[in-house]
Design a protein around this motif. Structure first.
Motif, mmCIF file in Angstrom:
data_model
loop_
_atom_site.group_PDB
_atom_site.id
_atom_site.type_symbol
_atom_site.label_atom_id
_atom_site.label_comp_id
_atom_site.label_asym_id
_atom_site.label_seq_id
_atom_site.Cartn_x
_atom_site.Cartn_y
_atom_site.Cartn_z
ATOM 1 N N ARG A 148 65.701 34.667 44.094
ATOM 2 C CA ARG A 148 66.007 33.337 43.563
ATOM 3 C C ARG A 148 66.766 33.425 42.240
ATOM 4 O O ARG A 148 66.696 32.539 41.390
ATOM 5 N N GLN A 149 67.516 34.493 42.078
ATOM 6 C CA GLN A 149 68.334 34.657 40.879
ATOM 7 C C GLN A 149 69.716 34.052 41.122
ATOM 8 O O GLN A 149 70.232 34.075 42.241
ATOM 9 N N GLN A 150 70.320 33.538 40.069
ATOM 10 C CA GLN A 150 71.668 32.990 40.166
ATOM 11 C C GLN A 150 72.361 33.080 38.824
ATOM 12 O O GLN A 150 71.721 33.046 37.763
ATOM 13 N N ILE A 151 73.683 33.234 38.872
ATOM 14 C CA ILE A 151 74.513 33.115 37.668
ATOM 15 C C ILE A 151 75.342 31.848 37.834
ATOM 16 O O ILE A 151 76.139 31.745 38.767
ATOM 17 N N TYR A 152 75.117 30.916 36.940
ATOM 18 C CA TYR A 152 75.815 29.626 36.995
ATOM 19 C C TYR A 152 76.581 29.466 35.687
ATOM 20 O O TYR A 152 75.986 29.449 34.607
ATOM 21 N N PHE A 153 77.888 29.395 35.788
ATOM 22 C CA PHE A 153 78.738 29.307 34.591
ATOM 23 C C PHE A 153 78.610 27.912 33.989
ATOM 24 O O PHE A 153 79.054 26.919 34.563
ATOM 25 N N LEU A 154 77.996 27.859 32.824
ATOM 26 C CA LEU A 154 77.723 26.592 32.164
ATOM 27 C C LEU A 154 77.646 26.841 30.662
ATOM 28 O O LEU A 154 77.062 27.823 30.219
ATOM 29 N N GLY A 169 71.516 35.678 34.922
ATOM 30 C CA GLY A 169 71.094 35.902 36.292
ATOM 31 C C GLY A 169 69.713 36.513 36.396
ATOM 32 O O GLY A 169 69.356 37.096 37.426
ATOM 33 N N ASN A 170 68.917 36.368 35.355
ATOM 34 C CA ASN A 170 67.597 36.985 35.325
ATOM 35 C C ASN A 170 66.755 36.295 34.253
ATOM 36 O O ASN A 170 67.267 36.043 33.157
ATOM 37 N N PRO A 171 65.519 35.932 34.521
ATOM 38 C CA PRO A 171 64.794 36.097 35.789
ATOM 39 C C PRO A 171 65.102 34.972 36.762
ATOM 40 O O PRO A 171 65.740 33.980 36.401
ATOM 41 N N GLY A 172 64.622 35.118 37.993
ATOM 42 C CA GLY A 172 64.749 34.050 38.956
ATOM 43 C C GLY A 172 63.857 32.872 38.583
ATOM 44 O O GLY A 172 62.809 33.046 37.949
ATOM 45 N N LEU A 173 64.263 31.669 38.941
ATOM 46 C CA LEU A 173 63.525 30.455 38.582
ATOM 47 C C LEU A 173 62.949 29.810 39.835
ATOM 48 O O LEU A 173 63.578 29.828 40.897
ATOM 49 N N ASP A 174 61.766 29.208 39.678
ATOM 50 C CA ASP A 174 61.199 28.475 40.806
ATOM 51 C C ASP A 174 61.836 27.086 40.885
ATOM 52 O O ASP A 174 62.658 26.716 40.054
ATOM 53 N N VAL A 175 61.440 26.319 41.865
ATOM 54 C CA VAL A 175 62.072 25.026 42.112
ATOM 55 C C VAL A 175 61.930 24.108 40.909
ATOM 56 O O VAL A 175 62.897 23.447 40.482
ATOM 57 N N ALA A 176 60.753 24.055 40.323
ATOM 58 C CA ALA A 176 60.526 23.171 39.177
ATOM 59 C C ALA A 176 61.382 23.578 37.992
ATOM 60 O O ALA A 176 61.945 22.723 37.287
ATOM 61 N N GLN A 177 61.509 24.884 37.755
ATOM 62 C CA GLN A 177 62.315 25.357 36.624
ATOM 63 C C GLN A 177 63.801 25.075 36.838
ATOM 64 O O GLN A 177 64.515 24.741 35.888
ATOM 65 N N VAL A 178 64.270 25.209 38.065
ATOM 66 C CA VAL A 178 65.674 24.899 38.352
ATOM 67 C C VAL A 178 65.943 23.418 38.146
ATOM 68 O O VAL A 178 66.913 23.024 37.484
ATOM 69 N N ASN A 179 65.081 22.573 38.686
ATOM 70 C CA ASN A 179 65.284 21.129 38.557
ATOM 71 C C ASN A 179 65.200 20.666 37.110
ATOM 72 O O ASN A 179 65.862 19.702 36.715
ATOM 73 N N ALA A 180 64.386 21.346 36.303
ATOM 74 C CA ALA A 180 64.277 20.980 34.892
ATOM 75 C C ALA A 180 65.577 21.243 34.143
ATOM 76 O O ALA A 180 65.818 20.655 33.080
ATOM 77 N N LYS A 182 68.661 20.788 35.515
ATOM 78 C CA LYS A 182 69.735 19.971 36.094
ATOM 79 C C LYS A 182 69.917 18.708 35.250
ATOM 80 O O LYS A 182 69.710 17.588 35.700
ATOM 81 N N TRP A 183 70.325 18.918 33.996
ATOM 82 C CA TRP A 183 70.382 17.818 33.040
ATOM 83 C C TRP A 183 71.361 16.738 33.467
ATOM 84 O O TRP A 183 71.089 15.561 33.375
ATOM 85 N N LEU A 184 72.544 17.123 33.870
ATOM 86 C CA LEU A 184 73.549 16.152 34.322
ATOM 87 C C LEU A 184 73.800 16.341 35.805
ATOM 88 O O LEU A 184 74.945 16.308 36.264
ATOM 89 N N ASN A 185 72.719 16.576 36.520
ATOM 90 C CA ASN A 185 72.802 16.772 37.966
ATOM 91 C C ASN A 185 73.690 17.958 38.310
ATOM 92 O O ASN A 185 74.475 17.915 39.259
ATOM 93 N N TYR A 186 73.577 19.028 37.495
ATOM 94 C CA TYR A 186 74.335 20.248 37.792
ATOM 95 C C TYR A 186 73.971 20.747 39.188
ATOM 96 O O TYR A 186 72.809 20.733 39.581
ATOM 97 N N ASP A 187 74.991 21.212 39.912
ATOM 98 C CA ASP A 187 74.753 21.637 41.297
ATOM 99 C C ASP A 187 74.237 23.071 41.340
ATOM 100 O O ASP A 187 74.902 23.988 41.799
ATOM 101 N N LEU A 188 73.007 23.248 40.849
ATOM 102 C CA LEU A 188 72.373 24.557 40.818
ATOM 103 C C LEU A 188 71.805 24.904 42.196
ATOM 104 O O LEU A 188 71.448 24.018 42.983
ATOM 105 N N HIS A 189 71.701 26.189 42.452
ATOM 106 C CA HIS A 189 71.079 26.654 43.698
ATOM 107 C C HIS A 189 69.556 26.705 43.533
ATOM 108 O O HIS A 189 69.022 26.693 42.427
ATOM 109 N N PHE A 190 68.874 26.784 44.652
ATOM 110 C CA PHE A 190 67.413 26.932 44.713
ATOM 111 C C PHE A 190 66.687 25.757 44.068
ATOM 112 O O PHE A 190 65.637 25.930 43.441
ATOM 113 N N ALA A 191 67.268 24.572 44.183
ATOM 114 C CA ALA A 191 66.628 23.376 43.629
ATOM 115 C C ALA A 191 65.646 22.760 44.621
ATOM 116 O O ALA A 191 65.030 21.735 44.324
ATOM 117 N N LYS A 192 65.496 23.375 45.795
ATOM 118 C CA LYS A 192 64.564 22.854 46.807
ATOM 119 C C LYS A 192 63.653 23.973 47.287
ATOM 120 O O LYS A 192 64.020 25.145 47.246
#
Length: 783
Positions: free
Chosen positions: A594-600, A760-771, A773-783
């Protein structure tokens, strides 16, 4: 409260005391003999400032150390190909293999990656084919590759601090500007990967710094240091544009103050006016240092590019046959076959690679917009090899026997083999472009009768000599309709034909026959006997081509294909979204962890810097309105710094941001990084202005100014006023430090909060990813 009349009087008095010219560092240059300066106090102040520089040096060292820590921490993760590393890592491998490739960017940044690979002895065997490919399995020294941009990203933070320091800003202002880059997730993320932006942003910042250093030596022209910083400015700007063509924005940013400076030097009312020969020397020096030297250095990198890439490779198809003949192992030169009349050939468009195609279906009687067609047989562009792509080359006049070569400049005709019809063009509008002519075919009877002239085409080989043989693959040609002088043409921007044309590409007649998009080539000859002497290959020698000719050809191809990058991309964005950080780019994901690199970027930092830009514009507007209403709220020195130094930074931001609004190509968030750095400079400057802190005044006066000044205020008066100024400045400084501390704390918190997406480290769980998504960023693993 003073009256408007008193304020006007103070403003007039201030203008008499010091006449200034716009300076990028915000200092007030003496231009006449009316400045009243206490020389003893100024010298004493300068010595005192020098002894106090230890705090700047300490802050500079700490910030530089933090920059290296944030950029190099965990740089080996992930050990897989990430996002555009597939491109720039591949280009480095091509350099190491000396294999010719094509890219829309100049070579400097890519050469640096190849240099990093060469330093560690890598042979370039891995070609970075897919995102997610393992570096460990393929034994790629990817940490060495990534260390190059990480080093540059670290130095960019140091340079940002140095720019503010040289411009004479207070220590809190310097720290705020540097921290906005230091703790920015976008700058960190982009400079830890094999990408070009670290090189671009660093040399953009170095261009600004070196020009400020050069400008501060304006009272000591043509000295060693003056020439040194002028040339460093030019070299830095050359490195910017040699990395990406958006480096032209940096030339504009520096060019504007240079022109203003030259205009001021031309003024005969200066304290020491220049003669015209003297002005000519200044003009010539700047032309040499900021135009000639950068351009020669820019050409140098292309010379290195051509010298290294001596073998045939995937970039061959973008170049002319003449260029390809300069490369060893070139398949085009090895497989080229002379074409004779009555040969059946297939022809492909050079840019879109579609085959010239026809089939029995006809154009509809009426198009969607109501226009009438000829109802002739369709001629289209088809991407796949097919028997309907075969055309027999026919002479325009009767020939006896076989073996007659087709040559450059010949009038030829083409018979479509499957339908036994003849290619023609005529004065009928094409399906989608009323300004272009329709291409169709006509039956044999009409082709040899009343429609004969419409079937005549002139074969023009690009850069060919009169009577040159027409060959497969090696001859790029334009097929020009003889009666109407239009060239057979298609283009990727033309929408495909509707269902009646099977969604194939439209072929039409282009009136602008000079366009390179009119070029075609013969793919192969159908049915040539295996024992034909034409198939006997002679050993070919590698030909040479003048450097400037190769350079011009490559430039044309680069600009064309750069402008053609108009296709949609799921993470493309619009310039209006960048200052507000409305979306980012997904670089890499790994499902198992559940790791990701999101350019932001750092949202707090970006929103703060963008807000400051609006505040700066509002301050300028308010000041101009106040002055026109007789209320002069700013002293001359503060106004000079606000307009000239902060205004210079604002110009850099605008020059690196606004031009993207008129671009039609794909755009991404990383295009805003140079502008973001400029906004960080504006933010630091506004922090100082808002809290009215005493700046670092060492940058305001050079030794030459001290020597040229005239004493007008007694030492006793200066000594008497100094405690009051120092007490006020001390109070402002405490407030500024407090405000800066709050800004830094929020910046660091936001940076760490989004760090898992950057590293890209550590991996985040669903709650951490959704937290996050401040401006509805299209992050992965949000579900």
């Amino acid at each position: 409260m003073s009256s408007p009349q008193a304020a006007r009087a103070r403003g007039k008095e201030g203008s008499k005391k010091r006449a200034t010219t716009p300076n990028p560092d915000g200092s007030a240059a003496m231009t006449n003999g009316n400045a009243d300066i206490d020389l003893d106090a100024l010298k004493e102040k300068s010595k005192d400032v020098v002894t106090r520089q230890w705090d700047y040096k300490l802050a500079f060292a700490v910030i530089t150390g933090l920059a290296f820590l944030t950029r190099f921490w965990g740089i080996s993760h992930p050990d897989q190909v990430v996002f555009d590393e597939v491109h720039f890592g591949k280009f480095a491998s091509y350099y190491l293999q000396r294999t010719y490739f094509f890219d829309v960017h100049p070579p400097f940044g890519k050469l640096l990656f190849a240099f990093a690979g060469w330093l560690v002895g890598y042979d370039g065997s891995f070609l970075f084919e897919n995102i997610g490919d393992s570096y460990i399995t393929n034994k790629v020294p990817y940490v060495a590759y990534r260390s190059m941009p990480a080093l540059m990203g670290s130095l960019t933070v140091s340079t940002t601090f140095w720019i503010m320091w040289e411009s004479g800003y207070s220590l809190p202002a310097c720290i705020v500007s540097a921290a906005l880059v230091l703790f920015d997730n976008a700058h960190v993320g982009q400079t830890r990967l094999i990408l070009l932006d670290a090189t671009l942003v660093l040399f953009m910042a170095l261009s600004v710094l070196s020009y400020i250093r050069f400008y501060k030596l304006r009272h000591e022209p043509f000295g060693r240091k003056w020439w040194k910083w002028l040339l460093i400015t030019g070299v830095s700007m050359s490195c910017v544009i040699s990395t990406k063509y958006v480096g032209a924005f940096t030339f504009f940013s520096i060019g504007v103050p240079v022109v203003i400076d030259l205009w001021d030097l031309l003024d005969v009312k200066r304290r020491q006016p220049l003669s015209m020969p003297g002005f000519g020397m200044h003009l010539g020096a700047r032309v040499l240092g900021l135009i000639v030297v950068p351009f020669l250095m820019y050409l140098f990198w292309f010379q290195v590019h051509f010298a290294i890439l001596s073998r045939s490779g995937p970039g061959d198809d973008f170049m002319t046959p003449e260029f390809q003949e300069t490369l060893s192992d070139n398949l085009m030169t090895q497989q080229a076959v002379n074409i004779d009349y009555f040969d059946s050939i297939s022809m492909r468009h050079k840019e879109t690679k579609v085959f010239l195609h026809s089939h029995a279906d006809r154009y509809p009687l009426r198009y969607e917009d109501g226009r009438i067609s000829s109802q002739g047989q369709q001629v289209t562009g088809y991407p796949h090899n097919d028997t309907n792509n075969l055309w027999q080359v026919m002479p325009s006049k009767a020939l006896e026997g076989a073996g007659h070569r087709v040559k450059n400049g010949d009038l030829v005709r083409f018979r479509h083999l499957v339908t036994d019809t003849w290619l023609l063009s005529h004065d009928v509008a094409s399906p989608s472009m009323p300004t272009n002519q329709e291409f169709s075919t006509v039956a044999k009877g009409d082709a040899n009768g009343k429609r004969y002239n419409d079937t005549l085409f002139e074969l023009r080989i690009e850069n060919g000599k009169a009577g040159q043989d027409f060959k497969t693959k090696a001859s790029h040609f334009k097929l020009v309709h003889f009666p109407t002088k239009v060239a057979m043409w298609t283009h990727p921007t033309i929408p495909p034909l509707p269902e009646w044309g099977y969604k194939q590409a439209e072929i039409n007649g282009n009136k602008n026959i000079l366009q390179t998009s009119n070029l075609w080539y013969a793919e192969d000859i159908q049915g040539i006997p295996a024992d034909s002497p034409r198939l006997v290959k002679e050993e070919r020698k590698i030909k040479s081509m003048p450097f400037l000719k190769k350079y011009v050809e490559l430039q044309r191809a680069m600009f064309f294909h750069n402008n053609a990058l108009t296709s949609s991309h799921p993470y493309a964005s619009h310039p209006v979204q960048w200052p507000f950080l409305l979306r980012g780019v997904s670089f890499w994901t790994e499902n198992d962890t559940r790791q990701q690199i999101y350019f932001l970027g750092n949202p707090v930092g970006w929103w703060f810097a963008s807000s400051i830009l609006a505040v700066f514009a509002g301050i300028l507007l308010a000041d101009q309105v106040s002055v026109r209403r007789g209320v002069d709220a700013l002293d001359s020195r503060t106004r000079s710094r606000l307009y000239n130094s902060t205004g210079f930074f604002f110009l850099i931001w605008a020059a690196h941001y606004l031009p993207f609004y008129i671009m039609g190509r794909q755009l991404f968030l990383h295009h805003y990084l140079p502008a973001h750095l400029a906004s960080a400079l504006v933010a630091g400057a506004l922090v100082e202005f808002i809290f009215n802190v005493e700046p670092n005044e060492l940058a305001d006066f050079t030794e030459q100014q001290i020597q040229d000044g005239r004493k007008g205020t007694s030492k006793t008066q200066s000594t008497r006023r100094r405690p009051i100024r120092e007490r006020i400045a001390g109070q402002s400084l405490l407030v500024t430090w407090a405000a800066s501390g709050v800004i830094l704390a929020v910046l660091v918190w936001s940076f760490l909060y989004f760090a898992p997406l950057t590293y890209g480290n550590p991996g985040l769980d669903v709650a951490q990813v959704n937290a996050r998504k401040w401006l509805n960023y299209d992050l992965h693993f949000a579900k």
